[in-house]
Design a protein around this motif. Structure first.
Motif, mmCIF file in Angstrom:
data_model
loop_
_atom_site.group_PDB
_atom_site.id
_atom_site.type_symbol
_atom_site.label_atom_id
_atom_site.label_comp_id
_atom_site.label_asym_id
_atom_site.label_seq_id
_atom_site.Cartn_x
_atom_site.Cartn_y
_atom_site.Cartn_z
ATOM 1 N N LYS A 355 0.880 -1.171 0.000
ATOM 2 C CA LYS A 355 0.000 0.000 0.000
ATOM 3 C C LYS A 355 0.915 1.217 0.000
ATOM 4 C CE LYS A 355 -4.357 1.493 0.691
ATOM 5 N NZ LYS A 355 -5.118 1.213 1.882
ATOM 6 N N GLU A 361 -2.998 0.359 -4.180
ATOM 7 C CA GLU A 361 -2.590 -1.017 -3.840
ATOM 8 C C GLU A 361 -1.794 -1.589 -5.002
ATOM 9 O OE1 GLU A 361 -5.553 -3.718 -2.522
ATOM 10 O OE2 GLU A 361 -5.647 -2.833 -0.531
ATOM 11 N N TYR A 378 2.493 0.386 4.018
ATOM 12 C CA TYR A 378 2.719 -0.916 4.651
ATOM 13 C C TYR A 378 2.673 -2.021 3.594
ATOM 14 C CZ TYR A 378 -2.420 -1.168 4.453
ATOM 15 O OH TYR A 378 -3.723 -1.161 4.027
ATOM 16 N N GLN A 380 1.390 -6.139 2.950
ATOM 17 C CA GLN A 380 0.626 -7.270 3.480
ATOM 18 C C GLN A 380 1.140 -8.547 2.827
ATOM 19 O OE1 GLN A 380 -3.336 -6.027 2.321
ATOM 20 N NE2 GLN A 380 -3.846 -5.639 4.450
ATOM 21 N N ARG A 457 -2.324 -10.350 5.538
ATOM 22 C CA ARG A 457 -2.207 -9.611 6.802
ATOM 23 C C ARG A 457 -0.983 -8.715 6.751
ATOM 24 N NH1 ARG A 457 -3.376 -14.429 11.151
ATOM 25 N NH2 ARG A 457 -5.393 -15.038 10.307
ATOM 26 N N GLN A 458 -1.079 -7.625 7.510
ATOM 27 C CA GLN A 458 0.011 -6.647 7.506
ATOM 28 C C GLN A 458 1.243 -7.206 8.237
ATOM 29 O OE1 GLN A 458 -1.553 -2.828 8.348
ATOM 30 N NE2 GLN A 458 0.426 -1.967 8.881
ATOM 31 N N SER A 459 2.428 -6.999 7.659
ATOM 32 C CA SER A 459 3.663 -7.509 8.277
ATOM 33 C C SER A 459 4.782 -6.508 8.101
ATOM 34 C CB SER A 459 4.083 -8.815 7.620
ATOM 35 O OG SER A 459 3.273 -9.868 8.039
#
Length: 576
Positions: A355, A361, A378, A380, A457-459
């Motif tokens: 993002k 995106e 971030y 994902q 999921r965000q990492s």
């Protein structure tokens, strides 16, 4: 088991019989696994009534589950074969759920009853718990001795419904597989859902909108068996001189041009590749041949996806999506064996979603696609739910392996006194490399592993770049979790130092995150002893010669470039 069924129904003669008859690829025989599903028709007489049975033998490994889903779309029932000595495995469960989603009739079979280590009663309990059938419905059998084969055929006839279809309706046939034949073009395999298909008919493939003449139609015995007409419920093949691999799509519907059906059959879902890697020809002139080979392979294995890409280090090649590491290995082997292509495979990775600060995106399939850290909000990464079934004594090592791979345990349940099912949520990227091999090693081969995606999921992910003398090597960069990056960067640099041959100038190998270098190794230059001719005398004479050499090395370093040997690309995969 398939061999015994074919022998009992007299589909094959004693002369044609050989072990694992339907696994006809060399690779399948060598590795002892099924890679391709195979369809074959059997005729069987029970109580004076003749029955036609169409069998599809499917693979069991999680990497080939797409083959299974395609076969299930064409079937009415399934034989659930469970090993009496091993019990139920994780991939058995996932394939069973696929069959239940399509409302197939399930016939449970307990195989390998002849083994001294068989535990029929315990395994029957597991099957009853899993599918809720009655104990007496489970058929004890053995593929080796032929025990239980008549009971299985009887159960197929009694329990599995005949295909529901309207012989009078317009033709609708579902394509579930295709093969390339260098003499006759592309041969499509299909199941006739409604209507019938005759030799010489003009047919149309609905999705691609192309029309062909049915030169030959027939059913699939051990070899292709031509017929004048293939009727509703039959599984057959069509040869119509199709040359282009792109014109046959698995899941497409065949209909008749004279009496067309307007809608296509709802087949199976689109394939979702899990692991991405670049495949490049060793010789850059062979790019077009590689493209042809990939298209022909895609015919026979619809689960591979690829698109062209280019790399500064390796030239032109393809970015390919695979269902798993075993799938990738098999494709590479098949390219080499069936098409004589020698290829380089880059570091496999999964696809991420980035993002940006502008709220866009971006799908990231390749580490080089990741935006600059200053423009990045971030990242994902895809997460999976992993089901691992193992013996109770290996629970500790399996758990520590999963936690080391950033896994979080969700559930732990005892199926029997010594069989445990562990459910983990973990990042897909962590299991791509060598997770499966390690799992098999620590559990002495007793753990079975299966997974499905549960979303993104965000990492805290960073791009680790490798620089040689300040130049980026895009084929070696990888996306990695920040906590593992220092250790990984250090190990890669050390490995490259061993593998890169020494040059006339010094080579700096650096691992960096953005502009910050986190690890460095040097490959020393090969030096000529320029002071050999100075014996005695003033030190300044020696210094003058050394300075002159130093300038030359500096100049050489600016123009020299470093060749990376192929072993270096492969070594990154095998760091552990």
């Amino acid at each position: 088991m398939a061999d015994r069924l074919l022998e009992y129904t007299n589909t094959i003669t004693q002369r044609e019989a050989q072990a694992q008859l339907l696994d006809n690829m060399d690779l399948e025989r060598e590795r002892g696994i099924t890679i391709k599903s195979h369809a074959i028709q059997m005729n069987f007489i029970e109580d004076g009534q003749e029955y036609v049975l169409n069998l599809i033998d499917t693979p069991g490994h999680v990497d080939f589950s797409y083959e299974v889903s395609r076969s299930i779309a064409a079937c009415e029932g399934a034989l659930l074969i469970v090993d009496a000595s091993q019990g139920i495995q994780a991939q058995t469960i996932s394939n069973l759920y696929l069959a239940l989603e399509h409302d197939l009739e399930i016939i449970p079979i307990l195989n390998k009853m002849d083994l001294p280590g068989a535990m029929p009663e315990e395994v029957k309990d597991q099957i009853v718990d899993l599918i809720g059938c009655k104990r007496e419905e489970i058929i004890p059998a053995s593929g080796k001795t032929g025990q239980g084969i008549p009971d299985i055929l009887k159960a197929i006839i009694e329990r599995i419904p005949a295909p529901v279809g309207d012989p009078e309706a317009p033709l609708q046939a579902l394509i579930f597989d295709s093969v390339f034949n260098s003499f006759r073009g592309i041969i499509a395999y299909y199941k006739v859902v409604n209507g019938e298909i005759k030799k010489g008919d003009k047919v149309k493939f609905i999705n691609t909108n192309k029309e062909y003449l049915a030169d030959e139609v027939g059913v699939l015995k051990l070899n292709m068996f031509p017929k004048q007409v293939v009727k509703t419920g039959d599984v057959g093949y069509i040869i119509s001189g199709i040359k282009e691999a792109r014109e046959v799509k698995v899941g497409d519907t065949i209909t008749n041009v004279a009496r067309p059906s307007l809608e296509s059959i709802q087949g199976f879902e689109e394939v979702k590749p899990m692991v991405f890697a670049g495949i490049y020809p060793v010789d850059t002139d062979e790019f077009e041949e590689l493209r042809e080979a990939m298209h022909k392979l895609q015919l026979n294995d619809a689960s591979i996806v690829f698109e062209p890409e280019s790399s500064a280090a390796l030239g032109f090649g393809f970015r390919c999506g695979f269902l798993g590491m075993l799938h990738m290995e098999i494709i590479q082997e098949r390219l080499e064996r069936e098409f004589d292509m020698t290829v380089i495979t880059t570091v496999p990775n999964v696809s991420y979603i980035a993002k940006s600060t502008r709220d866009e995106e971006i799908a990231v399939h390749n580490p080089s696609d990741l935006p600059d850290p200053s423009k990045l909000e971030y990242v994902q990464e895809p997460f999976i739910k992993a089901n691992i079934i193992t013996k109770a004594e290996f629970v500790g090592p399996v758990m520590s392996l999963c936690i080391q791979k950033r896994g979080v345990i969700v559930n732990q349940s005892y199926l029997t006194a010594d069989r445990v099912e562990l459910v983990f949520e973990m990042p897909m990227g962590e299991i791509v490399f060598d997770f499966y091999d390690k799992l098999k090693t620590i559990s002495k081969g007793y753990a079975s592993f299966d997974y499905h995606q549960i979303g993104y999921r965000q990492s805290d992910l960073v791009r680790l770049d490798i620089l040689l003398n300040g130049e980026h090597v895009d084929a070696l960069s990888s996306l990695i979790h920040r906590s593992n990056s220092y250790d990984f960067g250090k190990r890669i640099c050390e490995k490259l130092r061993e593998l890169i041959p020494r040059q006339q100038f010094e080579i700096a190998i650096q691992a960096s995150i953005g502009a910050k270098v986190i690890a460095r190794e040097n490959v020393k230059a090969m030096r000529k002893d320029v002071t050999a001719k100075c014996y005695g005398g003033d030190i300044s004479r020696k210094r003058k010669l050394l300075e002159k050499q130093k300038k030359g090395k500096k100049r050489m370093r600016q123009v020299g470039n470093v060749e990376i040997p192929q072993t270096a690309f492969m070594a990154v995969l095998k760091l552990d």
